[in-house]
Design a protein around this motif. Sequence first.
Motif, PDB file in Angstrom:
ATOM      1  N   UNK A 196      32.489  47.643  34.842  1.00 33.95           N
ATOM      2  CA  UNK A 196      33.560  47.964  33.891  1.00 33.95           C
ATOM      3  C   UNK A 196      34.477  46.766  33.720  1.00 33.95           C
ATOM      4  N   UNK A 197      34.643  46.351  32.505  1.00 31.85           N
ATOM      5  CA  UNK A 197      35.498  45.204  32.224  1.00 31.85           C
ATOM      6  C   UNK A 197      36.938  45.510  32.645  1.00 31.85           C
ATOM      7  N   UNK A 198      37.514  44.590  33.416  1.00 31.93           N
ATOM      8  CA  UNK A 198      38.897  44.751  33.859  1.00 31.93           C
ATOM      9  C   UNK A 198      39.053  45.539  35.147  1.00 31.93           C
ATOM     10  N   UNK A 199      37.971  46.065  35.681  1.00 32.00           N
ATOM     11  CA  UNK A 199      38.074  46.802  36.947  1.00 32.00           C
ATOM     12  C   UNK A 199      38.490  45.841  38.054  1.00 32.00           C
ATOM     13  N   UNK A 200      39.330  46.341  38.976  1.00 33.33           N
ATOM     14  CA  UNK A 200      39.859  45.479  40.041  1.00 33.33           C
ATOM     15  C   UNK A 200      39.749  46.149  41.409  1.00 33.33           C
ATOM     16  N   UNK A 201      39.738  45.309  42.431  1.00 33.98           N
ATOM     17  CA  UNK A 201      39.864  45.755  43.819  1.00 33.98           C
ATOM     18  C   UNK A 201      41.065  45.017  44.387  1.00 33.98           C
ATOM     19  N   UNK A 202      42.092  45.759  44.739  1.00 32.12           N
ATOM     20  CA  UNK A 202      43.307  45.171  45.313  1.00 32.12           C
ATOM     21  C   UNK A 202      43.535  45.824  46.670  1.00 32.12           C
ATOM     22  N   UNK A 203      43.301  45.068  47.734  1.00 28.69           N
ATOM     23  CA  UNK A 203      43.395  45.628  49.076  1.00 28.69           C
ATOM     24  C   UNK A 203      44.833  45.805  49.557  1.00 28.69           C
ATOM     25  N   UNK A 204      45.758  45.112  48.939  1.00 26.78           N
ATOM     26  CA  UNK A 204      47.169  45.275  49.295  1.00 26.78           C
ATOM     27  C   UNK A 204      47.450  44.968  50.759  1.00 26.78           C
ATOM     28  N   UNK A 205      48.236  45.840  51.381  1.00 28.06           N
ATOM     29  CA  UNK A 205      48.661  45.617  52.770  1.00 28.06           C
ATOM     30  C   UNK A 205      47.530  45.798  53.776  1.00 28.06           C
ATOM     31  N   UNK A 206      46.455  46.448  53.358  1.00 26.67           N
ATOM     32  CA  UNK A 206      45.325  46.630  54.284  1.00 26.67           C
ATOM     33  C   UNK A 206      44.464  45.383  54.399  1.00 26.67           C
ATOM     34  N   UNK A 207      44.708  44.406  53.541  1.00 25.19           N
ATOM     35  CA  UNK A 207      43.904  43.188  53.560  1.00 25.19           C
ATOM     36  C   UNK A 207      44.169  42.401  54.841  1.00 25.19           C
ATOM     37  N   UNK A 208      43.104  41.939  55.472  1.00 25.74           N
ATOM     38  CA  UNK A 208      43.237  41.154  56.701  1.00 25.74           C
ATOM     39  C   UNK A 208      43.159  39.654  56.423  1.00 25.74           C
ATOM     40  N   UNK A 209      42.988  39.269  55.161  1.00 24.19           N
ATOM     41  CA  UNK A 209      42.950  37.853  54.813  1.00 24.19           C
ATOM     42  C   UNK A 209      44.349  37.330  54.526  1.00 24.19           C
ATOM     43  N   UNK A 210      44.426  36.039  54.278  1.00 31.77           N
ATOM     44  CA  UNK A 210      45.726  35.408  54.030  1.00 31.77           C
ATOM     45  C   UNK A 210      45.849  34.842  52.621  1.00 31.77           C
ATOM     46  N   UNK A 211      44.727  34.524  51.981  1.00 28.78           N
ATOM     47  CA  UNK A 211      44.761  33.969  50.628  1.00 28.78           C
ATOM     48  C   UNK A 211      44.694  35.084  49.589  1.00 28.78           C
ATOM     49  N   UNK A 212      45.155  34.795  48.377  1.00 31.13           N
ATOM     50  CA  UNK A 212      45.187  35.799  47.315  1.00 31.13           C
ATOM     51  C   UNK A 212      43.796  36.363  47.033  1.00 31.13           C
ATOM     52  N   UNK A 213      42.823  35.497  46.891  1.00 31.12           N
ATOM     53  CA  UNK A 213      41.490  35.967  46.536  1.00 31.12           C
ATOM     54  C   UNK A 213      40.727  36.559  47.726  1.00 31.12           C
ATOM     55  N   UNK A 214      41.345  36.537  48.919  1.00 29.61           N
ATOM     56  CA  UNK A 214      40.798  37.316  50.032  1.00 29.61           C
ATOM     57  C   UNK A 214      41.047  38.805  49.809  1.00 29.61           C
ATOM     58  N   UNK A 215      42.067  39.102  49.011  1.00 31.07           N
ATOM     59  CA  UNK A 215      42.541  40.483  48.889  1.00 31.07           C
ATOM     60  C   UNK A 215      42.382  41.064  47.485  1.00 31.07           C
ATOM     61  N   UNK A 216      42.034  40.230  46.512  1.00 30.57           N
ATOM     62  CA  UNK A 216      42.000  40.697  45.124  1.00 30.57           C
ATOM     63  C   UNK A 216      40.737  40.188  44.433  1.00 30.57           C
ATOM     64  N   UNK A 217      40.066  41.100  43.688  1.00 34.13           N
ATOM     65  CA  UNK A 217      38.891  40.738  42.904  1.00 34.13           C
ATOM     66  C   UNK A 217      38.853  41.576  41.642  1.00 34.13           C
ATOM     67  N   UNK A 218      38.227  41.073  40.593  1.00 31.99           N
ATOM     68  CA  UNK A 218      38.160  41.831  39.348  1.00 31.99           C
ATOM     69  C   UNK A 218      36.848  41.530  38.625  1.00 31.99           C
ATOM     70  N   UNK A 219      36.531  42.383  37.666  1.00 36.54           N
ATOM     71  CA  UNK A 219      35.329  42.222  36.844  1.00 36.54           C
ATOM     72  C   UNK A 219      35.734  41.776  35.444  1.00 36.54           C
ATOM     73  N   UNK A 220      35.085  40.734  34.958  1.00 40.54           N
ATOM     74  CA  UNK A 220      35.296  40.225  33.605  1.00 40.54           C
ATOM     75  C   UNK A 220      33.931  40.124  32.940  1.00 40.54           C
ATOM     76  N   UNK A 221      33.652  41.067  32.075  1.00 44.62           N
ATOM     77  CA  UNK A 221      32.343  41.131  31.441  1.00 44.62           C
ATOM     78  C   UNK A 221      32.080  39.897  30.589  1.00 44.62           C
TER      79      UNK A 221
END
Length: 467
Positions: A196-221
């Motif tokens: 799905x275009x624009x779908x995202x995964x945002x782990x927020x406070x549950x993310x164990x990484x430190x960089x932005x893209x450790x915690x956020x991903x999205x789909x761009x068709x």
Amino acid sequence: MSHYISSSTTYSIADSHAPSTPVTPLERPNPFESPSRSSANSWIEGTRQHEQGSAKLKSGVVEVAEVRNLYFRSRRIKKEDLESPKALQSSRNRSVFQKQTWLIPCLGIFVGICITGVLIYLGLQSQHAGGKFCPILDEDFSSGRLSPNIWTIEQQVGGYGNGAFDQTTDDADVVFVDGGLLHIKPGLQDQKVVETDGATIDLGSSCTGTAFFDCFAHTNVTNGTIVPPVRSGRVNTKKGVSIKYGRVEVTAKMPKGDWLWPAIWMLPVDDAYGSWPASGEIDIAETRGNNYSYNAGPGGGNDMVTSALHWGPESKMDSYLQTWNQLSALHSEFGDKFHTFGLEWTDRYIYTYVDSVLLQVLYVPFTQRFWDRGHYPASNANGTSLLDPWSTTGRLSTPFDQRFYLILNVAVGGTNGYFKDSAGSKPWADASPIARKEFWQARDQWFPTWQKNGDMQVKSVKMWEKC
């Protein structure tokens, strides 16, 4: 020319007119018939006559009566008249020890077995010559859950620097304890989120990484970017248990399935000498889920396990190939049954093994500084001078002289070259900007291979620290 005499006939052998009625075989004595008992003198006389007859034959003239005497005559000799052969006589005179010569090879075999046993014992003793180790973790998962005081279930979407295609999650169908076993079971991502275009995964406070893209991903068709197409798991002991010199033993069955990347390994609690790999990495056991036919190196498929130390002044100068080795599963695969993957680590060496300390995978003695071992140039490709990050300690074990914690995980795919392009019908290219999408589109090929034994199963984790 011929001469005929009634009582006996004498003729020349050379004469072509021989008598028309020669002596028939029936009239001759049977040469194989045993004669009557005779003395030794008669035997000698018979021999003499035979020699005389042979001489007459050579001269060309012989009487028929004498011909009869030229046939071979056997003599039956009584057993008591025959002397024993020297070999037989000597065997009767040999001592008891000489007769029991079979004892010598048997004694040699026995001594060989004893020496082998001593060498094995000394080998076991020498392998544990690093000192006394005290247990600090004995996890058999009998509680039915992972203790939060010890274990951390990581949650990230960034691929951990390897471009891996999995999102690590704490979902109960991915990381769970069942039947006294810890399972890490990779599975497909939700198709709607992937496509799905624009779908995202945002782990927020549950993310164990430190960089932005450790915690956020999205789909761009439009540009082919998608979220991680697979969900998998990664757990560590950083919060609860770490060691500086000691032993680790993990009894586990590795997953089987194309493009799976299971690993049992360690990272430093603190980056005392800089970012990876300057502060080191210890890979106790890594393999691939692909079957034995996958032979792209280093290592192979599920029939091979590798161990390595990663170290270097910067990421593009990882010198792990100098401290790397592999071991075959011997006509089987590491996903067929449980194996114990072990590490022993002191200030003098690191070695890894499978099932027994005698079945060693990697041995690295600390006999020289790692900077000297690496033979690094004066500067990197950009012209920046290289500095020895380990120069201040004076220890040969640096950077492997800090506290390290344990990691268990199953990664999937990746773009760092661990799965080589064009090997084993690989469905993506590392340099492709849409590598994740290429992998996702081939899921009908690789996902069925995960169905039977696609999860890492861990029976126990034991850790000791040098007392």
